[in-house]
Enzyme design. Structure first.
Site, PDB file in Angstrom:
ATOM      1  N   ASP A   1       0.844  -1.198   0.000  1.00  0.00           N
ATOM      2  CA  ASP A   1       0.000   0.000   0.000  1.00  0.00           C
ATOM      3  C   ASP A   1       0.878   1.246   0.000  1.00  0.00           C
ATOM      4  O   ASP A   1       2.087   1.164  -0.171  1.00  0.00           O
ATOM      5  CB  ASP A   1      -0.953  -0.016   1.203  1.00  0.00           C
ATOM      6  CG  ASP A   1      -0.213  -0.256   2.518  1.00  0.00           C
ATOM      7  OD1 ASP A   1       0.963   0.144   2.607  1.00  0.00           O
ATOM      8  OD2 ASP A   1      -0.796  -0.844   3.443  1.00  0.00           O
TER       9      ASP A   1
ATOM     10  N   HIS B   1       0.685  -8.612  -4.659  1.00  0.00           N
ATOM     11  CA  HIS B   1      -0.275  -7.645  -4.118  1.00  0.00           C
ATOM     12  C   HIS B   1       0.489  -6.372  -3.773  1.00  0.00           C
ATOM     13  O   HIS B   1       0.915  -6.156  -2.631  1.00  0.00           O
ATOM     14  CB  HIS B   1      -0.965  -8.229  -2.883  1.00  0.00           C
ATOM     15  CG  HIS B   1      -2.048  -7.348  -2.333  1.00  0.00           C
ATOM     16  ND1 HIS B   1      -3.359  -7.465  -2.708  1.00  0.00           N
ATOM     17  CD2 HIS B   1      -2.008  -6.329  -1.429  1.00  0.00           C
ATOM     18  CE1 HIS B   1      -4.088  -6.567  -2.068  1.00  0.00           C
ATOM     19  NE2 HIS B   1      -3.281  -5.862  -1.282  1.00  0.00           N
TER      20      HIS B   1
ATOM     21  N   ASP C   1      -0.683 -17.841  -6.430  1.00  0.00           N
ATOM     22  CA  ASP C   1      -0.121 -16.606  -6.974  1.00  0.00           C
ATOM     23  C   ASP C   1      -1.236 -15.773  -7.592  1.00  0.00           C
ATOM     24  O   ASP C   1      -1.441 -15.774  -8.806  1.00  0.00           O
ATOM     25  CB  ASP C   1       0.950 -16.949  -8.018  1.00  0.00           C
ATOM     26  CG  ASP C   1       1.658 -15.705  -8.551  1.00  0.00           C
ATOM     27  OD1 ASP C   1       1.496 -14.633  -7.939  1.00  0.00           O
ATOM     28  OD2 ASP C   1       2.359 -15.821  -9.573  1.00  0.00           O
TER      29      ASP C   1
ATOM     30  N   GLU D   1       1.456 -10.467  -0.686  1.00  0.00           N
ATOM     31  CA  GLU D   1       1.900  -9.108  -0.359  1.00  0.00           C
ATOM     32  C   GLU D   1       3.278  -9.146   0.295  1.00  0.00           C
ATOM     33  O   GLU D   1       3.511  -9.928   1.213  1.00  0.00           O
ATOM     34  CB  GLU D   1       0.912  -8.409   0.573  1.00  0.00           C
ATOM     35  CG  GLU D   1       1.262  -6.949   0.825  1.00  0.00           C
ATOM     36  CD  GLU D   1       0.192  -6.195   1.586  1.00  0.00           C
ATOM     37  OE1 GLU D   1       0.176  -4.955   1.508  1.00  0.00           O
ATOM     38  OE2 GLU D   1      -0.643  -6.837   2.256  1.00  0.00           O
TER      39      GLU D   1
END
EC number: 3.2.1.4
Length: 626
Positions: A79, A412, A464, A473
């Protein structure tokens, strides 16, 4: 359910007890890639020597609304939020890696990059600590950030800054940041004495702030609770900071702090099964044990011995020699939780690595309740975890992006999953990013080289998929402890033997078989008198005994020695009595693994199997060259 349990038990028997063998992994390459990952996580104005070229400047107004410059630092994971607690832990463990293994890092050309990675964090912490009793601990918030899928270069999410102060304390956050600054002051002591002194000044102030105004940081910065909740409280961080300040200053005040508060703050009472951004006790206990082994315990020797007992219980539990052992997957990986389990793998492996060296220094073994452990066995364990990460696992998957051939392609991660801002500056909207980029099934347009993803589940399974954030992530604190382990494994410059002992093979260890001329002729086969262009080499890489039965692990290397690409491959395997990984079974034969469609000229592929007999008969029954 019954069959799954049976299979799991079988694999535990076959893999869980495997002693470490000499690996073919390129630890130097893995080290370089793992350090490079930090450049992909940078926030702020990127420098001219930025090596991750698909990233650009971001977060250039961070802190402006609060009247403070908070440009810089690291995004923690996939993020675009800057969380102070895990960022500080990342920097502390990077520093510890450099302090212990700086010589190996330098000899492999990575010390400068590692120090740059530390400084990117500490420069930010200096900005985030504008007053003795004020520390900014977060920029942005997870709720608004997770609602959007955007590149950091053009994020439109809330960039509010959150702080702790004397009225809204955060001893855990301030303590961890003090530890990071103290450890970093050691790193810069020779190369930049004035910067080192500045870091140490901040470390002293932050420790005093943390100790005097006590409280959990997530009670003050409540937006962090859903993402980085301080479950363990702040006592471990206060001890952790004191331990690092003692390492940095040799000031008896901090030694006394560890001695006088060890019992009341849990340093001598908690026997841990994890070490990470939240729980620091195992790290504290390891550092205090080092002090004790150096003969510096003084009047606190009795207390420090209790710290050491807990440190050694942690080490014993890693190798299954304690009354309460750390759980592992059937393939042998430490397993703590489903969400980003890999953070605990690398941090525990690092502690085991440094402790093996501490034991060697003091010329002693580890005395566990279920048997003794030598320093080399402890290092072997760390090596086994690294080898698993790099591909020696039931799936033959590398969990480091960009290392090997079979690594995660749908990570991710906002930045890597969206076309580079430097390539296409067309604005990606908050929700449009989910529709266009998050949901696409293809590989990431930008390879997040060196990122260590969350990893497999308790049964070594891994999907995956970009939406599988628990497994795909990455995080900065996954990589930071790994630097030291990889540096230690690369060379023996510390004086300890890197060629770890293996078990002498009973069966013939190497069998080289040229593949026969194929029966069918998709391409013209070589003349009968000519050797086949596809060769097979088998090697027994390890053996161990379980319940009176000896098991063997075989590595099989298939090499394309032709001048063309191998497109079709059929392998016949007979006399195989155990599990096999790294090939795909099709009917009664085997072919390329799922992640490989061909084998270029001069390249090799490897697959492994385990059973309790001499090598299986492995032959290439058919192939096609184009």
């Amino acid at each position: 359910m019954g069959s799954r349990t049976t299979i799991s038990i079988l694999v535990v028997l076959l893999l869980g007890l495997v002693q470490l063998a000499i690996s073919g992994h390129d630890y130097k390459q893995a080290l370089s890639k793992s350090i490079l990952f930090f450049e992909a996580q940078r926030s702020g104005h990127l420098p001219p020597n930025q090596r991750v070229s698909w990233r650009s400047h971001s977060g250039l107004y961070d802190g402006k609304s609060s009247g403070v410059d908070l440009v810089g630092g690291y995004y923690d994971a996939g993020d675009n939020v800057k969380f102070g607690l895990p960022m500080a832990f990342t920097v502390t463990t990077m520093c510890w890696s450099i302090i212990e293994y700086g010589g190996q890092l330098e000899s492999n050309g990575e010390l400068g990059h590692a120090i740059d990675a530390v400084k990117w964090g500490t420069d930010y912490f200096i900005k985030a600590h504008p007053e003795p009793n004020v520390l900014y601990g977060e920029v942005g918030d997870g709720k608004s950030d997770h609602y959007c899928w955007q590149r950091p270069e053009e994020m439109t999410t809330d960039r509010r800054a959150y702080k702790i102060d004397r009225n809204n304390p955060g001893s855990d956050l301030a303590g961890e940041t003090a530890a990071a600054m103290a450890a970093a002051s050691i790193v810069f002591r020779r190369s930049d004495p004035s910067y080192s002194a500045e870091l140490l000044r901040h470390a002293h102030q932050l420790f005093e702030f943390a100790d005097k105004y006590r409280g959990k940081y997530d009670s003050s910065i409540t937006v962090a609770q859903k993402y980085y909740r301080s479950v363990s409280g702040y006592n471990d961080e206060l001890l952790w900071a004191a331990a690092w300040l003692y390492q940095a200053t040799n000031d008896k005040y901090y030694l006394d702090y560890l001695g006088k508060n060890g019992d009341s703050m849990g340093g001598t009472g908690w026997s841990m099964t994890e070490f990470g951004w939240d729980v620091k006790y195992a790290g504290v206990q390891t550092l205090v044990a080092k002090v004790l082994m150096q003969g510096k315990g003084g009047e606190h020797t009795a207390v420090f011995e209790r710290y050491q007992q807990k440190a050694e219980q942690f080490m014993c539990s890693l190798l299954g020699k304690s009354t309460k052992n750390i759980k592992k997957t059937p393939g042998g990986l430490i397993f703590r939780q489903s969400w980003n389990n890999m953070q605990f793998v690398t941090s525990a492996s690092f502690l085991a690595t440094v402790y093996s060296d501490y034991l060697s220094y003091s010329k002693r073994d580890l005395l566990c309740s279920q048997g003794n452990i030598s320093p080399s066995q402890l290092l072997e364990f760390s090596k086994s975890q690294v080898d698993y990460i790099l591909g020696d696992n039931p799936r033959a998957t590398s969990y480091m992006v960009g290392y090997g051939e079979n690594y995660p392609r749908q990570v991710h991660h906002r930045g890597s999953s969206i076309v580079s801002f430097n390539v296409d500056q067309k604005f990606v909207t908050c929700r449009g990013g989910y529709a266009t980029w998050f949901s696409r099934k293809g590989s990431d347009p930008n390879v997040l080289t060196g990122a260590l993803v969350g990893g497999p589940d308790a049964y070594d399974n891994f999907a995956d998929q970009r939406d599988n954030y628990e497994q795909t992530e990455p995080a900065t604190y996954n990589n930071a402890p790994l630097l030291g382990v990889l540096a230690r494994l690369i060379s023996g410059s510390t004086g300890f033997d890197q060629l770890l002992p293996g078990v002498s093979p009973t069966p013939s260890p190497v069998i080289i078989k040229p593949a026969p001329v194929p029966q069918r002729k998709p391409t013209k086969p070589p003349a009968a008198s000519s050797p086949s262009p596809i060769t097979i080499s088998q090697k027994m890489t390890n053996s161990w005994k379980n319940e009176g039965k000896v098991y063997y692990r075989y590595s099989t290397i298939l090499t394309n020695r032709s001048t063309k690409t191998l497109k079709i491959l059929k392998i016949s395997i007979t006399k195989l009595y155990g599990p096999i990984w790294g090939v795909t079974k099709t009917g009664n034969s085997f072919s390329f693994p799922s992640w490989m469609q061909s084998l270029p000229s001069g390249k090799s592929m490897e697959f492994v199997y385990i059973h309790s007999a001499s090598p299986a008969d492995v032959l290439v029954s058919n192939y096609s060259l184009e």
